[in-house]
Write a protein that holds these residues in place. Structure first.
Motif, PDB file in Angstrom:
ATOM      1  N   ASP A 133       0.843  -1.202   0.000  1.00 27.39           N
ATOM      2  CA  ASP A 133       0.000   0.000   0.000  1.00 27.39           C
ATOM      3  C   ASP A 133       0.882   1.258   0.000  1.00 27.39           C
ATOM      4  O   ASP A 133       1.648   1.496   0.928  1.00 27.39           O
ATOM      5  N   LEU A 142      -6.928   0.393 -10.857  1.00 25.35           N
ATOM      6  CA  LEU A 142      -6.248  -0.496  -9.906  1.00 25.35           C
ATOM      7  C   LEU A 142      -7.105  -1.754  -9.853  1.00 25.35           C
ATOM      8  O   LEU A 142      -8.052  -1.869  -9.064  1.00 25.35           O
ATOM      9  N   TRP A 176     -11.054  -0.027   0.433  1.00 31.69           N
ATOM     10  CA  TRP A 176     -10.413   1.298   0.532  1.00 31.69           C
ATOM     11  C   TRP A 176     -10.956   1.989   1.771  1.00 31.69           C
ATOM     12  O   TRP A 176     -12.156   2.206   1.896  1.00 31.69           O
ATOM     13  N   LEU A 236      -7.938  -3.751  -6.573  1.00 36.35           N
ATOM     14  CA  LEU A 236      -8.397  -3.022  -5.379  1.00 36.35           C
ATOM     15  C   LEU A 236      -9.791  -3.487  -4.960  1.00 36.35           C
ATOM     16  O   LEU A 236     -10.740  -3.454  -5.744  1.00 36.35           O
ATOM     17  N   ASP A 237      -9.891  -3.903  -3.690  1.00 37.81           N
ATOM     18  CA  ASP A 237     -11.147  -4.450  -3.172  1.00 37.81           C
ATOM     19  C   ASP A 237     -11.656  -3.644  -1.981  1.00 37.81           C
ATOM     20  O   ASP A 237     -12.852  -3.472  -1.794  1.00 37.81           O
ATOM     21  N   LYS A 279      -4.767  -5.269  -2.795  1.00 39.60           N
ATOM     22  CA  LYS A 279      -6.215  -5.306  -2.652  1.00 39.60           C
ATOM     23  C   LYS A 279      -6.759  -4.221  -1.725  1.00 39.60           C
ATOM     24  O   LYS A 279      -7.961  -3.958  -1.732  1.00 39.60           O
ATOM     25  N   LYS A 280      -5.877  -3.592  -0.935  1.00 40.69           N
ATOM     26  CA  LYS A 280      -6.391  -2.666   0.071  1.00 40.69           C
ATOM     27  C   LYS A 280      -5.576  -1.367   0.074  1.00 40.69           C
ATOM     28  O   LYS A 280      -4.358  -1.375  -0.002  1.00 40.69           O
ATOM     29  N   LEU A 281      -6.319  -0.247   0.157  1.00 38.14           N
ATOM     30  CA  LEU A 281      -5.719   1.072   0.345  1.00 38.14           C
ATOM     31  C   LEU A 281      -6.199   1.643   1.664  1.00 38.14           C
ATOM     32  O   LEU A 281      -7.389   1.536   2.001  1.00 38.14           O
ATOM     33  N   TYR A 338      -0.542   0.211  -8.515  1.00 37.08           N
ATOM     34  CA  TYR A 338      -0.602  -0.580  -7.284  1.00 37.08           C
ATOM     35  C   TYR A 338      -1.358  -1.870  -7.582  1.00 37.08           C
ATOM     36  O   TYR A 338      -2.434  -1.859  -8.168  1.00 37.08           O
ATOM     37  N   CYS A 359     -11.807   0.778 -11.230  1.00 29.78           N
ATOM     38  CA  CYS A 359     -11.430  -0.150 -10.144  1.00 29.78           C
ATOM     39  C   CYS A 359     -12.583  -1.160 -10.026  1.00 29.78           C
ATOM     40  O   CYS A 359     -13.460  -1.042  -9.156  1.00 29.78           O
ATOM     41  N   LEU A 362     -13.780  -3.042  -6.752  1.00 32.00           N
ATOM     42  CA  LEU A 362     -14.153  -2.240  -5.588  1.00 32.00           C
ATOM     43  C   LEU A 362     -15.670  -2.212  -5.462  1.00 32.00           C
ATOM     44  O   LEU A 362     -16.379  -1.735  -6.344  1.00 32.00           O
TER      45      LEU A 362
END
Length: 869
Positions: free
Chosen positions: A773, A817, A823, A820-821, A797-799, A794, A841, A844
């Motif tokens: 991250d 991204l 945030w 990305l799942d 999976k997580k921000l 990136y 994304c 997400l």
């Protein structure tokens, strides 16, 4: 405008006399005489320009001066084109050329002789014109002032869209926490309703003050007269506002008047209205007469200039009056056209098909809406009668003249160079969003700007001019860069119409829009073709200096060999750009957002005065007919980097960089280029480079490191390549403000945020392939205002945005991204964020919590299949 043209010509003559005096011989003496005569005439131009709108003789004399300045410019430019003029350092035998080809020099001398005769005649006529300057007036200032009060007599119940503005200003007037004498300013362009709003406020607020005075300030105010009016009105305590009429002069000097007014206002809580203030000097001179006894006294000022408003009270933010929205515009228009009918019913009838486009034509300007409504009120309320108004509406006709006169007051108040810069807006299509950077480069190439000082570049001087036009409310800022400089701007349609009218009246620019069939003025030096017929091109003056083409087929440029500016935009069919090799004087070449543009690379070998090359969004191809087999687009650099006048180069496709031996000391922008293998031994001289875009295909980053260490002025850097070592950026560019990185990094970001330049305010990452991250580390960049995490930057999976971080971040874009799942934006993070864009994304499913983003004004969601609404 003539004053600016004369200034350009005088500067050109000065350059020629200093560089080519020996070569010109006796002709140089003639040029010097013309220079002195023109300089003498220039002294009288400013006074004559101020009388231009009032006096036909003054206008005729100005036109004569402008035309002779054009003749001088033509003679000099034609001479140097004939000689294939290039710098002596390039051609050592230049001084021998006159012996082999004396005709151009003889022709120049003959033309200068004729010009001297014309200049003498103009000088002789000057005295006769000066005698008549106060005669033959077309309109008087008092008549124009009366037109300004078109809005003043409207009943408050009829006013549209100003009630909330009124309440905000009233709250400021009655703010108990502000005991000192406070200046509250209302700012906006002419006709937006400043006077009407002030009248509403004045009627509601004056009862709360012991003394109240309304003053309308003229552009050329006299302080003694203003003080006498204030003394007279304060003594008599009038119940109505003053309409600007002066009382008889009193035998008192300013010091006595100031003392008397201060004595009259002493001990009172007063409200003073200063309507339509043009000059910041007014408050500087007037404030000594106004006592500040911490009793809540107020001064309410209206102005067209933000700078004037700010100068009166630095601690109070000027109140910017906005244009009316679509519904408010319709309501105001219909209240004037059909005051006793329901606006909603009219809009739903057949009349709505006409009244809506009429309303849009006014673009939310109240004065314009009232003018159009007044015209409609005299017509039969039928579809055909109102349709005719829509089709024939001309703001410069008798119907619209009052409105344009009010707007023109702001134009007439500007210095000559600003008038010229403003008229240039006519060269862009209606509703066109103008790039400030692009506009500034065009201005500099045209030579419109006042002389620059040693401490400021031409671009910085141009930025000052643009800022002043914004402060004067002549243009609208539509977006700003991360450093708060202007990024894009628009011009209100009526102000653009004013620019078109003034430009054509001065033979400054001829503008052709779609459907135009009139023939171009053969004397004009600039042409803008905006989606119209190419048949008009054949009648354009061959001495044209500027071509701006929007979506148009191209003329044969060989016929316009004095061209300085060539800007082409939005041509979608493939085009052959021929004739560039004869454009010796060309300074600006812009080919934006065009497809398959074919150019012979060798043409660049002739453009030895080129300063700006901008081909962003355009694919440059080899010339299909004359390109030799061994010449390819990538070899354009062999010719381009020999042009030592270059200042800005913007390319769509990377080009080989300048060789180490090239001297490009004027270059400020260079994007994009390929790393050159020759830089291993000797680096190019790019000491003034501020914006740099580089693509490295070698993966040997030591070359890039060496180049970056030689760029002390760099503020913006873009790097494309693979396995980018982050260390090279911080090590070489401590003053960097903007950074674009495209490509996989050689290190992960974790614990490496310190490798970024400490004062970075804008960061874009593309294809970085980060596993961890990045936000916790990027949060350490305390000055960051704009962050873009784009495609494959990136892979996680997580921000997570840490709490109480990104305190200065205003814009955030997260795009493509694909993994990305989750945030999470924690509380008190990104407290200044006003723009958030999430795009592509696709995994997400839940948006981050944004309710605590108190400054957020715009949220954009694109290609987000799992997000509802």
């Amino acid at each position: 405008m003539a004053e600016t043209i004369v200034e350009i010509v005088l500067n050109k003559i000065a350059d020629i006399l200093s560089a080519e005096a020996d070569f010109l011989g006796k002709v140089g003496d003639k040029v010097d005489l013309v220079n002195r005569e023109l300089g003498f005439i220039q002294r009288f131009l400013r006074h004559a320009e101020s009388k231009r709108s009032q006096n036909k003789l003054a206008k005729h004399w100005i036109n004569e001066v402008r035309d002779v300045a054009y003749k001088i410019e033509d003679a000099l430019d034609e001479y140097f084109v004939e000689m294939k003029y290039i710098r002596p350092s390039r051609v050592p035998f230049l001084f021998l050329m006159k012996y082999f080809n004396p005709d151009p020099l003889h022709s120049l001398g003959t033309k200068i002789d004729k010009i001297q005769v014309i200049l003498r005649e103009i000088s002789e006529r000057k005295d006769r014109y000066e005698v008549s300057l106060d005669q033959d007036k077309e309109w008087q200032p008092k008549q124009l002032l009366r037109r300004r009060y078109m809005l003043e007599d409207i009943d408050e119940t009829e006013v549209i869209g100003l009630q909330s503005d009124k309440n905000i200003i009233l709250n400021r007037l009655h703010d108990a926490n502000l005991s000192r004498c406070t200046v509250i300013s209302i700012v906006g362009p002419g006709g937006i309703g400043k006077t009407t709003l002030t009248q509403m406020i004045y009627k509601s607020a004056k009862a709360a003050f012991n003394s109240h005075v309304w003053l309308t300030i003229s552009q050329n105010f006299n302080l003694s007269d203003i003080l006498r009016k204030m003394i007279d009105l304060s003594s008599s305590e009038p119940n109505v506002q003053d309409e600007g009429h002066l009382i008889e002069p009193m035998e008192e000097d300013e010091c006595h008047l100031i003392a008397n007014l201060k004595r009259l206002l002493s001990g009172k809580r007063y409200l003073i209205i200063l309507d339509d203030v043009w000059n910041k000097d007014l408050w500087v001179q007037l404030k000594a007469a106004l006592p500040d006894e911490n009793n809540g006294s107020r001064v309410l000022m209206t102005s067209r200039s933000i700078n004037v408003a700010k100068s009166a009270d630095h601690s109070m933010t000027p109140y910017l009056l906005n244009f009316l929205n679509e519904k408010e515009s319709l309501d105001l228009l219909l209240k004037k056209a059909l005051p006793f009918q329901n606006p909603d019913e009219i809009c739903s009838s057949v009349l709505g098909e006409v009244v809506k486009p009429l309303s849009k034509k006014c673009k939310g300007l109240p004065l314009a809406l009232i003018v159009v409504g007044g015209i409609l009120s005299t017509k039969d309320p039928s579809y055909h009668a109102w349709k005719k108004v829509l089709e024939t509406m001309d703001w410069h006709s008798d119907d619209g003249k009052d409105c344009m006169d009010v707007l023109a007051m702001s134009y007439e108040d500007m210095p000559p160079h600003l008038k010229t810069c403003f008229m240039y807006f006519s060269s862009f299509p209606e509703d066109y969003e103008i790039s400030a950077k692009h506009l500034i480069r065009l201005w500099t190439a045209e030579g419109f700007l006042p002389p620059r000082t040693r401490s400021r570049t031409m671009e910085q001087t141009a930025e000052d001019c643009l800022d002043e036009l914004v402060q004067r409310c002549m243009v609208q800022v539509s977006s700003r860069c991360t450093n708060d400089s202007i990024k894009n701007l628009r011009v209100h349609d009526l102000l653009r119409d004013l620019a078109v009218h003034e430009a054509e009246d001065d033979n400054f620019i001829t503008v052709f829009s779609k459907g135009d069939v009139h023939q171009p003025n053969r004397e004009t030096r600039r042409v803008s073709l905006q989606f119209c017929s190419s048949q008009l091109i054949k009648d354009i003056n061959p001495n044209t200096r500027s071509f701006l083409l929007f979506g148009e087929p191209l003329p044969k440029f060989a016929a316009f060999r004095l061209l300085k500016v060539l800007q082409i935009e939005g041509i979608m069919q493939g085009i052959e750009l021929t004739g560039l090799n004869v454009l010796i004087n060309l300074k600006h070449l812009g080919i934006r957002n065009c497809k398959n543009v074919h150019i012979d690379s060798r043409s660049f070998g002739y453009l030895l005065n080129l300063e700006i090359l901008d081909v962003r969004g355009t694919s440059i191809k080899p010339h299909t007919t004359s390109m030799e087999p061994h010449t390819t687009p990538m070899e354009m650099h062999n010719f381009l980097w020999k042009i030592d006048t270059l200042r800005h180069v913007e390319l769509s496709e990377p080009l080989s960089g300048p060789a180490s031996s090239e001297e490009l000391e004027h270059l400020q922008t260079l994007r994009w280029i390929l790393v050159s293998e020759t830089w291993r031994n000797e680096l190019p001289r790019l000491t003034n480079l501020r914006r740099f875009g580089i693509k490295n295909t070698f993966r040997e980053w030591d070359i890039v490191t060496k180049v970056l260490t030689t760029l002390p002025s760099l503020v913006s850097l873009g790097i494309k390549g693979d396995k980018i070592p982050l260390e090279i950026v911080n090590m070489s560019c401590h003053s960097l403000q903007s950074l674009y990185l495209e490509g996989k990094w050689s290190v992960n970001l974790a614990d490496n945020a310190s490798l970024f330049p400490p004062h970075l305010i804008k960061l874009t990452l593309v294809g970085s392939m980060l596993q961890s991250d990045p936000l916790p580390e990027l949060a350490k960049l305390k000055y960051l205002k704009k962050l873009r995490l784009l495609k494959h930057s990136y892979l996680g999976k997580k921000l997570t945005c840490p709490a109480r971080e990104f305190v200065n971040l205003k814009k955030l874009e997260v795009s493509q991204l694909i993994q990305l799942d989750v945030w999470e934006i924690r509380e008190e993070s990104m407290v200044r964020l006003n723009y958030l864009k999430i795009c592509g994304c696709r995994k997400l499913r839940v948006l981050p919590e944004v309710h605590h983003l108190i400054a957020l004004r715009e949220l954009k969601l694109e290609s987000m299949p799992h997000i509802q609404g």
